[in-house]
Design a protein around this motif. Structure first.
Motif, mmCIF file in Angstrom:
data_model
loop_
_atom_site.group_PDB
_atom_site.id
_atom_site.type_symbol
_atom_site.label_atom_id
_atom_site.label_comp_id
_atom_site.label_asym_id
_atom_site.label_seq_id
_atom_site.Cartn_x
_atom_site.Cartn_y
_atom_site.Cartn_z
ATOM 1 N N GLY A 1 -19.904 11.808 -25.597
ATOM 2 C CA GLY A 1 -19.884 10.515 -26.289
ATOM 3 C C GLY A 1 -18.487 9.949 -26.397
ATOM 4 N N ASP A 2 -18.144 9.477 -27.609
ATOM 5 C CA ASP A 2 -16.812 8.878 -27.793
ATOM 6 C C ASP A 2 -15.760 9.926 -28.149
ATOM 7 N N GLY A 3 -16.130 11.197 -28.005
ATOM 8 C CA GLY A 3 -15.186 12.271 -28.322
ATOM 9 C C GLY A 3 -14.149 12.528 -27.244
ATOM 10 N N ILE A 4 -14.391 11.957 -26.048
ATOM 11 C CA ILE A 4 -13.410 12.078 -24.967
ATOM 12 C C ILE A 4 -13.166 10.709 -24.348
ATOM 13 N N ASN A 5 -12.076 10.621 -23.602
ATOM 14 C CA ASN A 5 -11.778 9.419 -22.835
ATOM 15 C C ASN A 5 -11.329 9.877 -21.453
ATOM 16 N N ILE A 6 -11.984 9.366 -20.419
ATOM 17 C CA ILE A 6 -11.633 9.739 -19.052
ATOM 18 C C ILE A 6 -10.391 8.956 -18.640
ATOM 19 N N ILE A 7 -9.351 9.676 -18.274
ATOM 20 C CA ILE A 7 -8.110 9.038 -17.845
ATOM 21 C C ILE A 7 -8.172 8.769 -16.339
ATOM 22 N N SER A 8 -8.604 9.780 -15.588
ATOM 23 C CA SER A 8 -8.746 9.626 -14.146
ATOM 24 C C SER A 8 -9.686 10.707 -13.616
ATOM 25 N N PHE B 1 -22.476 27.855 -0.261
ATOM 26 C CA PHE B 1 -21.085 27.421 -0.157
ATOM 27 C C PHE B 1 -20.960 26.159 0.689
ATOM 28 N N ASN B 2 -21.753 26.055 1.739
ATOM 29 C CA ASN B 2 -21.718 24.861 2.580
ATOM 30 C C ASN B 2 -22.132 23.625 1.796
ATOM 31 N N THR B 3 -23.098 23.792 0.904
ATOM 32 C CA THR B 3 -23.527 22.667 0.069
ATOM 33 C C THR B 3 -22.347 22.183 -0.763
ATOM 34 N N TYR B 4 -21.601 23.115 -1.330
ATOM 35 C CA TYR B 4 -20.458 22.734 -2.155
ATOM 36 C C TYR B 4 -19.347 22.086 -1.344
ATOM 37 N N ASP B 5 -19.213 22.471 -0.087
ATOM 38 C CA ASP B 5 -18.191 21.856 0.769
ATOM 39 C C ASP B 5 -18.421 20.356 0.917
ATOM 40 N N GLU B 6 -19.669 19.953 0.833
ATOM 41 C CA GLU B 6 -19.999 18.538 1.014
ATOM 42 C C GLU B 6 -19.812 17.729 -0.270
ATOM 43 N N VAL B 7 -19.632 18.417 -1.377
ATOM 44 C CA VAL B 7 -19.422 17.725 -2.656
ATOM 45 C C VAL B 7 -17.915 17.579 -2.854
ATOM 46 N N PRO B 8 -17.435 16.330 -3.001
ATOM 47 C CA PRO B 8 -15.985 16.155 -3.140
ATOM 48 C C PRO B 8 -15.457 16.776 -4.431
ATOM 49 N N GLN B 9 -14.286 17.382 -4.320
ATOM 50 C CA GLN B 9 -13.634 17.918 -5.508
ATOM 51 C C GLN B 9 -12.633 16.884 -5.997
ATOM 52 N N ILE B 10 -12.589 16.711 -7.294
ATOM 53 C CA ILE B 10 -11.676 15.730 -7.885
ATOM 54 C C ILE B 10 -10.832 16.427 -8.946
ATOM 55 N N THR B 11 -9.722 15.786 -9.294
ATOM 56 C CA THR B 11 -8.921 16.250 -10.413
ATOM 57 C C THR B 11 -9.256 15.356 -11.596
ATOM 58 N N LEU B 12 -9.919 15.938 -12.568
ATOM 59 C CA LEU B 12 -10.370 15.201 -13.746
ATOM 60 C C LEU B 12 -9.318 15.314 -14.846
ATOM 61 N N ALA B 13 -8.947 14.177 -15.405
ATOM 62 C CA ALA B 13 -8.026 14.159 -16.550
ATOM 63 C C ALA B 13 -8.716 13.437 -17.698
ATOM 64 N N ILE B 14 -8.781 14.097 -18.842
ATOM 65 C CA ILE B 14 -9.410 13.481 -20.013
ATOM 66 C C ILE B 14 -8.541 13.683 -21.256
ATOM 67 N N SER B 15 -8.650 12.731 -22.177
ATOM 68 C CA SER B 15 -8.080 12.956 -23.503
ATOM 69 C C SER B 15 -9.258 13.296 -24.409
#
Length: 92
Positions: A65-72, A6-20
């Motif tokens: 591949g080109d099946g998704i597009n990262i929005i943020s 769990f401590n290892t995961y605490d050091e990995v930043p969590q992000i909010t991923l938005a994709i189309s």
């Protein structure tokens, strides 16, 4: 130990991923993120989830591949772009 894990995961930043998501990739993304996290809007699909920012995530996104597009977020978009550019260099 569990605590160390769990401590290892605490050091990995969590992000909010938005994709189309294009329809050809929808089932794969639903399998990955869960059908409840994929929503339809017009003739496009979208997903917004919390993810750990890691190489594993970047590679997973590249796999679509080109099946998704990262929005943020922008840093994920940039990381995927950099990997694609370096892959292109291998073939030039």
């Amino acid at each position: 130990s569990k605590e160390e894990l769990f401590n290892t995961y605490d050091e990995v930043p969590q992000i909010t991923l938005a994709i189309s998501i294009k329809n050809k990739c929808r089932l794969d993304v639903e399998e990955w993120l869960g059908v409840e996290n994929v929503t339809k809007s017009g003739n496009e699909y979208f997903a917004i989830t919390k993810q750990f920012l890691s190489d594993e995530l970047i590679n997973r996104l590249l796999g679509f591949g080109d099946g998704i597009n990262i929005i943020s977020p922008p840093q994920v978009k940039d990381a995927v772009k950099q990997k694609l550019l370096s892959a292109i260099k291998n073939y030039q």
